[in-house]
Design an enzyme around this catalytic site. Structure first.
Site, PDB file in Angstrom:
ATOM      1  N   TYR A 108      80.149 100.324  -6.498  1.00 56.26           N
ATOM      2  CA  TYR A 108      78.535  99.608  -6.700  1.00 56.26           C
ATOM      3  C   TYR A 108      78.400  98.268  -6.243  1.00 56.26           C
ATOM      4  O   TYR A 108      77.341  97.950  -6.656  1.00 56.26           O
ATOM      5  CB  TYR A 108      78.385 100.009  -8.262  1.00 56.26           C
ATOM      6  CG  TYR A 108      78.481 101.384  -8.931  1.00 56.26           C
ATOM      7  CD1 TYR A 108      77.602 102.367  -8.178  1.00 56.26           C
ATOM      8  CD2 TYR A 108      79.711 101.747  -9.579  1.00 56.26           C
ATOM      9  CE1 TYR A 108      77.804 103.762  -8.896  1.00 56.26           C
ATOM     10  CE2 TYR A 108      79.791 102.957 -10.059  1.00 56.26           C
ATOM     11  CZ  TYR A 108      78.825 104.010  -9.594  1.00 56.26           C
ATOM     12  OH  TYR A 108      79.140 105.245 -10.019  1.00 56.26           O
ATOM     13  N   ASN A 146      73.467 102.297 -18.105  1.00 58.98           N
ATOM     14  CA  ASN A 146      72.808 102.802 -19.315  1.00 58.98           C
ATOM     15  C   ASN A 146      73.291 102.296 -20.607  1.00 58.98           C
ATOM     16  O   ASN A 146      72.667 102.669 -21.604  1.00 58.98           O
ATOM     17  CB  ASN A 146      72.460 104.284 -19.470  1.00 58.98           C
ATOM     18  CG  ASN A 146      73.997 104.787 -19.557  1.00 58.98           C
ATOM     19  OD1 ASN A 146      74.840 104.385 -19.159  1.00 58.98           O
ATOM     20  ND2 ASN A 146      74.071 106.143 -20.546  1.00 58.98           N
ATOM     21  N   HIS A 163      71.288  98.489  -6.996  1.00 59.40           N
ATOM     22  CA  HIS A 163      71.119  98.606  -8.388  1.00 59.40           C
ATOM     23  C   HIS A 163      71.955  97.493  -8.849  1.00 59.40           C
ATOM     24  O   HIS A 163      71.771  96.949 -10.213  1.00 59.40           O
ATOM     25  CB  HIS A 163      71.638  99.930  -8.793  1.00 59.40           C
ATOM     26  CG  HIS A 163      71.031 100.429 -10.083  1.00 59.40           C
ATOM     27  ND1 HIS A 163      69.712 100.010 -10.531  1.00 59.40           N
ATOM     28  CD2 HIS A 163      71.272 101.186 -11.190  1.00 59.40           C
ATOM     29  CE1 HIS A 163      69.310 100.653 -11.432  1.00 59.40           C
ATOM     30  NE2 HIS A 163      70.336 101.569 -11.856  1.00 59.40           N
ATOM     31  N   TYR A 174      78.745 100.980 -18.013  1.00 57.65           N
ATOM     32  CA  TYR A 174      77.667 101.644 -16.763  1.00 57.65           C
ATOM     33  C   TYR A 174      76.269 100.991 -17.211  1.00 57.65           C
ATOM     34  O   TYR A 174      75.822 100.571 -18.378  1.00 57.65           O
ATOM     35  CB  TYR A 174      77.805 102.988 -17.118  1.00 57.65           C
ATOM     36  CG  TYR A 174      78.873 103.356 -16.091  1.00 57.65           C
ATOM     37  CD1 TYR A 174      78.694 103.567 -14.590  1.00 57.65           C
ATOM     38  CD2 TYR A 174      80.127 103.741 -16.298  1.00 57.65           C
ATOM     39  CE1 TYR A 174      79.875 104.221 -13.863  1.00 57.65           C
ATOM     40  CE2 TYR A 174      81.103 103.983 -15.775  1.00 57.65           C
ATOM     41  CZ  TYR A 174      80.967 104.257 -14.476  1.00 57.65           C
ATOM     42  OH  TYR A 174      82.024 104.379 -13.654  1.00 57.65           O
TER      43      TYR A 174
END
Lengths: 183, 474
Positions: free
Chosen positions: A14, A64, A19, A62
Site C-alpha cells: 500500500y 479501519n 489512501h 489497517y
C-alpha cells in the site's frame, strides 16, 4: 506534546497508494526535520519525535483500526493527515473538527479520541473517473503528479504547525493558496 | 618429520590428554575435503591408527554437481591414500533450501544444522563416540568477531568450544589453536592435494565477506589476533561456566513445576542485576520451551515485574508469557492454550469455510485450473477416511517427505508462538495426520507425503487456512 498521525495502510503493498498520502506527507515532514519513522519491537506504529515538540506517528494497523494507537500516547493536541476524495488532486484543506465523511480511518480515530475535535489536514486525491470503483481508486497507485504536489503542501503545512504556528495562521495560508482557481 | 607436522601432532596429543579422550575408541572426522579437515584426518590417523578413523563427508547440494563430483572423487582418493574409511552422507537436493524456508536463519545456519544432525545420527548409528571437526584459530577469530558485532551473550562469546555434546556424541575441536595456513602447510608437507570450495570466494556468505573485509586488515594490525581469539574464547567459556554454576545455585530458590516457575520478590530483589538477568533468561526458557530468548522479552519482563511490585500485585502478559504477582510471589507461566476442538468433516469434497475458534478458518475449495494460491494444499479428499479437523495435540506426528516429524516440532520450527501451538488446526483421518494448517498462525500449511495428490488427479480439492479478517484497508 502534539501528536501527528499520518493515516495509511501498513506494508509495501500500500506504500504509494492514494489512501496512504497521509503517511507519505508525514514521512516527508519527518525528513524535513532529518528524522526517520522507526518501529520498535512489538509496537503497532512507527514514530519519530521532533525535539520534544511533536510526535509523528504512522499507525501500522489497517485503516479501519487507526484509532487503536491513540491509547499509547499522551498528547496535548492531535493532528491527522489523511486523503480526501472530495478535494481535487494537488489541493489540501486544514480543518478543526468535523465528521469522518465516510473515511474509516477518521471514524476509528473519532471513536478512540472521544470526539472529532482534532485538526485534520486533508490531502486531495479526487474522485475516480469514468465511474470506476472507489476502492480501486483509493487503493490504486498515485499516478497523478498533482497528488505529489498535494503531499508536499501538506508536509509544509505540518512543518509550520510543528514549528509553533497557530492553526488559524497555517489554515489561512494553505486553505487559500491551494484553492482551485476560479473559472 | 618436519616441524609443522611435529607441532600439530603434539597439539593433538596434548588435546587428547587434557580432554581425557580414549584413543582406542573409534573416531569420526567431519571431512569437507579442504586443507583443514584433510590435515586433521591425516594427523588423527597417524596418532590413533587409520583403522579407527572414519571420514564423514556431507553433500549439501549447494554447488554444481560437476564441482561436487570432482570433489567427492578427490576426497575418496585421499581417504584411500590414508587408509581411512570414507562415507558420503547425502542431504538430498533442496534440503538446505527447505530448512532455510522453515527456520529462516540464513543458508550457512541451515546447512550447519542439517550437517550436524546427519553427522550426529551417523555416529550414533555406528556407535562412534567422538566426532572431530577441523575448526581452527581462524574460524575462532571470525566467529568471535561476528559475535562481538552482534552483541552476543557471554556464553556465545566463548565462540567455538573445545568440546560439546551432540545428543550422546562428543564433538571435539582438537586443532582450534592451529591456524588455517599451518594446517594447509601440514597437508602440503605430506604431499596431499585438497579440494577447493568455489563458494569460499562468494561475498554473499557473511563469513567470506568478513574474512576479506575485516579479518585481513585486523591481522595486518594485530598479527597475534588468532591466538588472542583462542585465549579470549577460553576465558569467555570459563566465565560462562562460572555464571552457569551461579545460576544453577540460584535456581535452587526457584520453584519449578510443570513449566510454571515461581519465586519470591524478596529473593528476586536480593540478586545482583547481572545474575538476575541471566536467571530470567533461564526461567523464560523453562517456561516457553524456546532455546533463543529475545533480549526485548527480558527487558519487558523486568519492567513488568517492577510495575507489578509497585502496584502491589496483579497480572501482566508479555508475548506468550504470563506474569502474576500475589502476596510477594512472582509466577511465570505460559499463556494457556485458548482453544481446543475437534470437528468432524462430513463432506471433505464440498467447498466450504470451517470457522474455528480463535479467528482462524479452514477453507475448502474445488480445484479449478489456474488456481492462484501456490501455498494452498491440494488434497485428494476422496481418499480421506472419517476425516476431522481438530486442534494439534502433544503426540501428533506428520509423515513429511523428509521423514516423520512431531507436529509440535514442526510448529516450533515455523516459529508459531508457543501459546498458539495448541490451537493450530490439523486435518486427521484414520491413517493419521493428513495436514497441518499453520498459515493463520504465521507458519505454513504442510501436507503429509502420502496425501500429495498427483497434479492431474480430477478429484483434488484445495485446502487452505486463513485468519478471519477483521481488518479493512479502506
Amino acid at each position: 506534546m502534539m501528536l501527528v498521525l499520518g493515516l495509511g495502510n501498513p506494508g509495501t503493498k500500500y506504500e504509494r497508494t492514494r489512501h496512504n498520502v497521509g503517511t507519505l506527507a508525514l514521512e516527508s515532514c519527518a525528513a524535513f526535520f532529518q528524522l526517520r519513522l522507526k518501529k520498535r519491537c512489538f509496537r503497532l506504529y512507527r514514530q519519530a519525535v521532533v525535539d520534544g515538540r511533536a510526535r509523528l506517528v504512522h499507525p501500522l494497523t489497517y485503516m479501519n483500526r487507526s484509532g487503536e494507537v491513540l491509547k499509547y500516547f499522551e498528547y496535548s493536541s492531535l493532528v491527522v493527515l489523511c486523503d480526501q476524495m472530495d478535494l481535487p488532486a494537488g489541493t489540501i484543506r486544514l480543518r478543526r473538527g468535523g465528521s469522518s465523511a465516510g473515511h474509516r480511518g477518521l471514524m476509528s480515530l473519532i471513536e478512540a479520541h472521544g470526539d472529532g475535535q482534532f485538526i485534520r489536514i486533508y490531502i486531495g486525491i479526487g474522485r475516480p473517473s469514468d465511474g470506476g470503483r472507489v476502492i480501486d481508486h483509493v487503493l490504486g497507485p498515485i499516478d497523478d503528479e498533482a497528488i505529489w504536489d498535494g503531499i508536499a503542501l501538506a508536509s509544509k503545512a505540518l512543518v509550520s504547525l510543528v514549528e509553533g504556528a497557530s492553526f488559524e495562521e497555517v489554515a489561512s495560508v494553505y486553505n487559500r493558496r491551494t484553492s482551485p482557481p476560479y473559472p | 618429520m618436519s616441524t609443522i607436522v611435529e607441532q600439530v601432532l603434539r597439539i593433538l596429543e596434548r588435546f587428547f590428554d587434557e580432554e581425557g579422550i580414549d584413543r582406542n575408541q573409534e573416531m569420526a572426522v567431519a571431512f569437507s575435503g579442504g586443507s583443514d579437515s584433510l590435515a586433521l584426518l591425516h594427523a588423527v590417523s597417524t596418532l590413533v591408527g587409520a583403522e579407527r578413523v572414519h571420514a564423514l563427508y556431507v553433500n549439501h547440494h549447494l554447488r554444481s554437481s560437476e564441482e561436487l563430483s570432482g570433489e567427492i572423487e578427490l576426497n575418496e582418493h585421499n581417504c584411500r591414500l590414508l587408509g581411512v574409511s570414507f562415507t558420503l552422507l547425502d542431504l538430498g537436493h533442496g534440503s538446505v533450501e527447505r530448512a532455510l524456508k522453515e527456520r529462516g536463519r540464513g543458508v550457512e545456519e541451515a546447512a550447519r544444522q542439517l550437517r550436524y544432525d546427519i553427522l550426529g545420527r551417523t555416529c550414533r548409528e555406528r556407535s562412534i563416540p567422538y566426532l572431530l571437526t577441523a575448526h581452527n584459530s581462524d574460524d575462532q577469530l571470525e566467529t568471535l568477531l561476528m559475535r562481538v558485532a552482534q552483541a552476543s551473550s557471554i556464553a556465545s562469546l566463548a565462540s567455538i568450544r573445545r568440546r560439546r555434546d551432540l545428543e550422546g556424541v562428543t564433538v571435539l575441536r582438537p586443532v582450534l589453536e592451529v591456524s588455517h595456513s599451518d594446517l594447509a602447510l601440514y597437508a602440503r608437507t605430506q604431499g596431499l592435494t585438497w579440494s577447493l570450495d568455489s563458494t569460499n570466494d562468494e561475498d554473499t556468505y557473511l563469513r567470506n565477506a568478513l574474512r576479506r573485509e575485516v579479518k585481513k586488515p585486523l591481522l595486518a594490525l594485530f598479527p597475534n589476533a588468532r591466538s588472542a581469539a583462542v585465549v579470549l574464547g577460553r576465558r569467555f567459556e570459563e566465565t560462562s561456566r562460572l555464571l552457569d554454576l551461579m545460576v544453577e545455585e540460584a535456581l535452587g530458590s526457584v520453584i519449578c513445576d510443570d513449566g510454571v516457575v515461581s519465586f519470591t520478590l524478596v529473593w528476586y530483589r536480593s540478586l545482583v542485576d547481572e545474575l538476575r538477568e541471566l536467571l530470567l533468561y533461564r526461567m523464560v526458557a523453562l517456561v516457553s520451551g524456546e532455546e533463543r530468548i529475545a533480549r526485548t522479552i527480558i527487558a519487558e519482563l523486568v519492567k513488568g515485574i517492577d510495575e507489578l511490585e509497585r502496584a502491589g500485585g496483579g497480572v501482566r502478559e508479555i508475548g506468550s508469557l504470563r506474569i502474576e504477582s500475589r502476596e510477594g510471589m512472582i509466577t511465570l507461566s505460559p499463556i494457556a492454550v485458548l482453544w481446543s476442538y475437534c470437528l468432524p468433516l462430513d463432506e471433505p469434497m464440498k467447498a466450504q469455510r470451517i470457522a474455528l475458534p480463535g479467528d482462524a478458518e479452514v477453507v475448502i475449495r474445488e480445484f479449478v485450473e489456474g488456481y492462484w494460491d501456490t501455498d494452498a494444499l491440494r488434497i485428494d479428499a476422496s481418499s480421506l477416511k472419517d476425516p476431522v479437523i481438530r486442534s494439534a495435540q502433544g503426540g501428533d506426528e506428520i509423515a513429511l517427505s523428509g521423514g516423520t516429524m512431531r507436529v509440535a516440532k514442526l510448529l516450533s520450527s515455523m516459529k508459531v508462538a508457543l501459546h498458539q501451538r495448541g490451537s493450530v488446526p490439523i486435518l486427521v483421518d484414520r491413517s493419521g495426520v493428513v495436514a497441518v494448517f499453520a498459515r493463520a498462525f504465521g507458519g505454513r500449511d504442510r501436507i503429509a507425503e502420502r496425501f500429495k495428490a498427483p497434479l492431474a488427479h480430477p478429484f483434488t480439492n484445495i485446502y487452505s487456512s486463513n485468519r478471519r479478517n477483521r481488518n479493512s484497508e479502506i
